[in-house]
Design an enzyme around this catalytic site. Structure first.
Site, PDB file in Angstrom:
ATOM      1  CB  SER A 141      -0.900  -0.001   1.244  1.00 43.60           C
ATOM      2  OG  SER A 141      -1.477   1.272   1.444  1.00 43.60           O
ATOM      3  NE  ARG A 196     -16.761  -4.840 -46.622  1.00 43.52           N
ATOM      4  CZ  ARG A 196     -16.148  -4.615 -47.792  1.00 43.52           C
ATOM      5  NH1 ARG A 196     -15.797  -3.400 -48.129  1.00 43.52           N
ATOM      6  NH2 ARG A 196     -15.901  -5.617 -48.612  1.00 43.52           N
TER       7      ARG A 196
END
Length: 399
Positions: A274, A314
């Site tokens: 930490s 497409r």
């Protein structure tokens, strides 16, 4: 490639980077060009492997110029033709003949996904090996089962590990079901019209497709321009993997709480600290695996959304949304797979804490057993078919 906001991304290395996508698309162009020569559509002078024409340093320029046409194939071809013409004009004139941008990009994506699948498969094997060890070593290690956050009945940690193993094996099998990926070659509208016009017959074009697919190590099949199951299938398989790993990470995160302390990650210098509390040792691998498991389903959903938006021959946007989404999902899955393999290899099983927590849970945790067999004492875990379940999982892992 690195991602500041996705710690661990470097574990994916060169997989699915801009440079690797470029290289994959060049491989597609080279394989098709070679097939044209092999089948006599182009003359022998058109053969060229395109090696070295485009490299990682070109990725930025191709990416910048891709906006004008909406995909990176167009600027890549411009660059390839310019450089190829200087050494082989015949090859430059035949480059990309009969193909469309979608053929090159789709097949390039498939090639990148094939490498991703191979990497994940290796991590799944490593995870399976560790879980076989854990299940076997701890088949008699008593602990408290928990359901809906509360104590349930006594089990063994070996049974829990066998459950984790089952999830990993399910992921292995799901991934195997989609790894035989197909080449995507269809021409401008999926009809192979231009290749047939070039070759003179549909039969020759079928040979062209098969030769190209073989050169790329892919399966030949008919065009799938707007039928996107090959890609949604891979996305689903990747999520099956992160689901299995997330389940393991969740269990470790619960068991690593100080008040439970039944599992802990292996100590690695500098990991889990930490910035403000030097007393902390956070289970960071499990946290990062859980992160991937939480994010992956939404990425797969985006791939499905693209498939659902397919229209005409497409899609306008539905196709485009797949590319970066697949890359992100793939790299994050590779990262989580490597992290899970490391987590399992270093996992510490605190058997004394498991026994102590089980003792503290008595007599309530024995309620089901007493209701069925009133004379049973609080000795061994309420075993049931534990041994058969563990043995079956281990046997499946060895298939």
């Amino acid at each position: 490639m690195s991602d500041l906001l996705w710690p661990g991304d470097d574990r994916a290395g060169d997989l699915f980077t801009d440079a690797s996508v470029l290289a994959a698309m060049v491989r597609v162009e080279a394989a098709w060009l070679d097939a044209l020569v092999v089948h006599g559509v182009a003359g022998p002078g058109a053969r060229d492997d395109l090696t070295g024409l485009v490299g990682p340093d070109d990725a930025g320029a191709v990416a910048r110029d891709a906006e004008s046409g909406g995909n990176p194939v167009i600027p890549l071809l411009k660059l390839l033709r310019k450089r190829l013409a200087a050494r082989n004009p015949a090859a430059a004139s035949w480059l990309h003949k009969g193909l469309t941008s979608q053929d090159v990009l789709d097949t390039g994506l498939v090639l990148c996904l094939t490498e991703v699948i191979a990497r994940i498969r290796a991590d799944l094997r490593a995870q399976g090996g560790e879980l076989v060890r854990l299940a076997g070593d701890h088949r008699d290690t008593p602990m408290a089962a928990r359901t809906l956050t509360q104590h349930a009945i006594p089990i063994t940690f070996g049974l829990k590990a066998a459950g984790w193993l089952t999830g990993v094996l399910d992921a292995r099998d799901r991934l195997a079901s989609v790894e035989d990926l197909p080449v995507q070659l269809g021409g401008a509208a999926g009809s192979l019209a231009a290749p047939v016009a070039l070759a003179g017959s549909a039969a020759v074009v079928r040979d062209l497709v098969e030769t190209t697919a073989g050169a790329l190590g892919l399966r030949a099949r008919d065009p799938w321009h707007t039928a996107r199951a090959p890609l949604t299938g891979v996305a689903d398989a990747l999520v099956t993997c992160t689901d299995a790993w997330g389940r393991i990470a969740n269990d470790v995160l619960v068991a690593a709480r100080p008040e439970i302390h039944e599992l802990s990650e292996g100590a690695v210098e500098g990991r889990g600290g930490s910035s403000a509390m030097p007393n902390k040792q956070n289970p960071v691998l499990s946290i990062l695996v859980r992160r991937a498991a939480l994010a992956a389903p939404f990425l797969a959903a985006t791939v499905h959304a693209g498939a659902a938006a397919a229209v005409d021959e497409r899609p306008d946007g539905g196709w485009h949304v797949e590319w970066a989404t697949l890359r992100t999902l793939a790299r994050r899955t590779v990262t989580a797979g490597a992290q899970t393999a490391e987590l399992l290899a270093g996992l510490r099983v605190e058997t004394a804490w498991m026994a102590a927590n089980l003792t503290a849970a008595r007599p309530g945790i024995d309620a089901e057993q007493r209701s069925i067999t009133p004379d049973a004492g609080p000795g061994e875990p309420y075993r049931g078919a534990t041994d058969q379940i563990i043995d079956a999982a281990i046997a499946r892992a060895k298939e």
